[in-house]
Design a protein around this motif. Sequence first.
Motif, short mmCIF file in Angstrom:
data_model
loop_
_atom_site.label_atom_id
_atom_site.label_comp_id
_atom_site.label_asym_id
_atom_site.label_seq_id
_atom_site.Cartn_x
_atom_site.Cartn_y
_atom_site.Cartn_z
N VAL A 52 0.84 -1.19 0.00
CA VAL A 52 0.00 0.00 0.00
C VAL A 52 0.88 1.24 0.00
O VAL A 52 1.84 1.33 0.77
CB VAL A 52 -0.95 0.02 1.22
CG1 VAL A 52 -1.78 1.30 1.24
CG2 VAL A 52 -1.85 -1.21 1.22
N ARG B 90 0.54 5.49 0.16
CA ARG B 90 -0.32 6.64 0.42
C ARG B 90 0.36 7.87 -0.16
O ARG B 90 1.55 8.09 0.03
CB ARG B 90 -0.56 6.80 1.91
CG ARG B 90 -1.25 5.58 2.50
CD ARG B 90 -1.90 5.83 3.83
NE ARG B 90 -2.33 4.59 4.45
CZ ARG B 90 -3.37 3.86 4.05
NH1 ARG B 90 -4.09 4.25 3.03
NH2 ARG B 90 -3.69 2.73 4.68
N ARG C 85 -0.81 12.02 -2.17
CA ARG C 85 -1.87 13.03 -2.24
C ARG C 85 -1.90 13.61 -3.65
O ARG C 85 -0.90 13.61 -4.37
CB ARG C 85 -1.68 14.13 -1.20
CG ARG C 85 -0.51 15.04 -1.42
CD ARG C 85 -0.50 16.20 -0.41
NE ARG C 85 0.60 17.11 -0.69
CZ ARG C 85 0.58 18.08 -1.59
NH1 ARG C 85 -0.49 18.30 -2.32
NH2 ARG C 85 1.63 18.86 -1.77
N ALA D 221 4.41 10.39 -2.14
CA ALA D 221 4.14 9.00 -1.78
C ALA D 221 4.99 8.61 -0.57
O ALA D 221 6.17 8.97 -0.50
CB ALA D 221 4.45 8.09 -2.96
N ASN D 222 4.38 7.89 0.35
CA ASN D 222 5.08 7.50 1.57
C ASN D 222 5.96 6.26 1.37
O ASN D 222 6.76 5.92 2.24
CB ASN D 222 4.11 7.28 2.73
CG ASN D 222 3.23 6.05 2.54
OD1 ASN D 222 3.00 5.59 1.41
ND2 ASN D 222 2.72 5.51 3.63
N GLU E 210 -7.83 4.81 -4.69
CA GLU E 210 -8.97 5.34 -3.94
C GLU E 210 -8.69 6.77 -3.48
O GLU E 210 -7.62 7.03 -2.90
CB GLU E 210 -9.25 4.49 -2.70
CG GLU E 210 -9.74 3.09 -2.99
CD GLU E 210 -9.98 2.33 -1.69
OE1 GLU E 210 -11.09 2.48 -1.13
OE2 GLU E 210 -9.05 1.63 -1.25
N ALA E 211 -9.64 7.66 -3.72
CA ALA E 211 -9.53 9.04 -3.25
C ALA E 211 -10.94 9.63 -3.12
O ALA E 211 -11.74 9.53 -4.05
CB ALA E 211 -8.70 9.89 -4.21
N GLU F 204 -6.37 12.93 -0.61
CA GLU F 204 -5.46 11.85 -0.23
C GLU F 204 -5.72 10.67 -1.16
O GLU F 204 -6.87 10.35 -1.47
CB GLU F 204 -5.70 11.43 1.23
CG GLU F 204 -5.41 12.54 2.23
CD GLU F 204 -3.96 12.97 2.25
OE1 GLU F 204 -3.07 12.08 2.24
OE2 GLU F 204 -3.69 14.18 2.27
N LEU F 205 -4.66 10.00 -1.59
CA LEU F 205 -4.75 8.87 -2.51
C LEU F 205 -4.17 7.63 -1.84
O LEU F 205 -3.07 7.67 -1.30
CB LEU F 205 -3.96 9.17 -3.79
CG LEU F 205 -3.78 8.03 -4.79
CD1 LEU F 205 -5.12 7.60 -5.38
CD2 LEU F 205 -2.82 8.46 -5.90
N THR F 206 -4.94 6.55 -1.88
CA THR F 206 -4.45 5.26 -1.41
C THR F 206 -4.31 4.35 -2.62
O THR F 206 -5.27 4.17 -3.39
CB THR F 206 -5.41 4.61 -0.38
OG1 THR F 206 -5.55 5.50 0.73
CG2 THR F 206 -4.88 3.28 0.11
N THR G 257 -3.38 0.56 -3.61
CA THR G 257 -3.18 -0.80 -3.12
C THR G 257 -2.78 -1.67 -4.30
O THR G 257 -3.52 -1.77 -5.27
CB THR G 257 -4.46 -1.34 -2.45
OG1 THR G 257 -4.87 -0.43 -1.43
CG2 THR G 257 -4.22 -2.73 -1.86
#
Length: 137
Positions: free
Chosen positions: A4, A6, A8, A41-42, A68-69, A129-131, A133
């Motif tokens: 995953v 994360r 933005r 991105a993290n 997903e956002a 915020e954007l995830t 996966t």
Amino acid sequence: MEEVIRARGHENVSAEHASTFEVTSDDYLTPAGDCILGIEANRVPADFDPDFVAACQSADATITVTLEASGHTETVTGRGHPDLSFENERSAVGRTSDYVDDRTILVDADAAAGDLGRDLVAALADGAELTVTISVE
């Protein structure tokens, strides 16, 4: 197995590219970056678990990316490739072609940035915020 990321969105997210989509750890985005969906991105491909990477290196692997956002979800499906290295320390790129470099996380994707739903793109352009996966089977 899944990873995953994360990130933005950014005001310059246009998601118009016809053959790729990208998430970057960079903290900026110029209008020329028309494949980039998220910044800051993290995690990057170099952070991914070695077992996940090995699973993605099978030409028979199915790789699914869920974006997903702000309540909007898009799914992109592609495949693995023996040359996927997941060594890049800045960006993760999905490709509709079979081109592979150290940023590539899947090939033969069924969608690129330009194919994504405009509601998701608008949310990202508003800085949502954007995830991301990424799963492999």
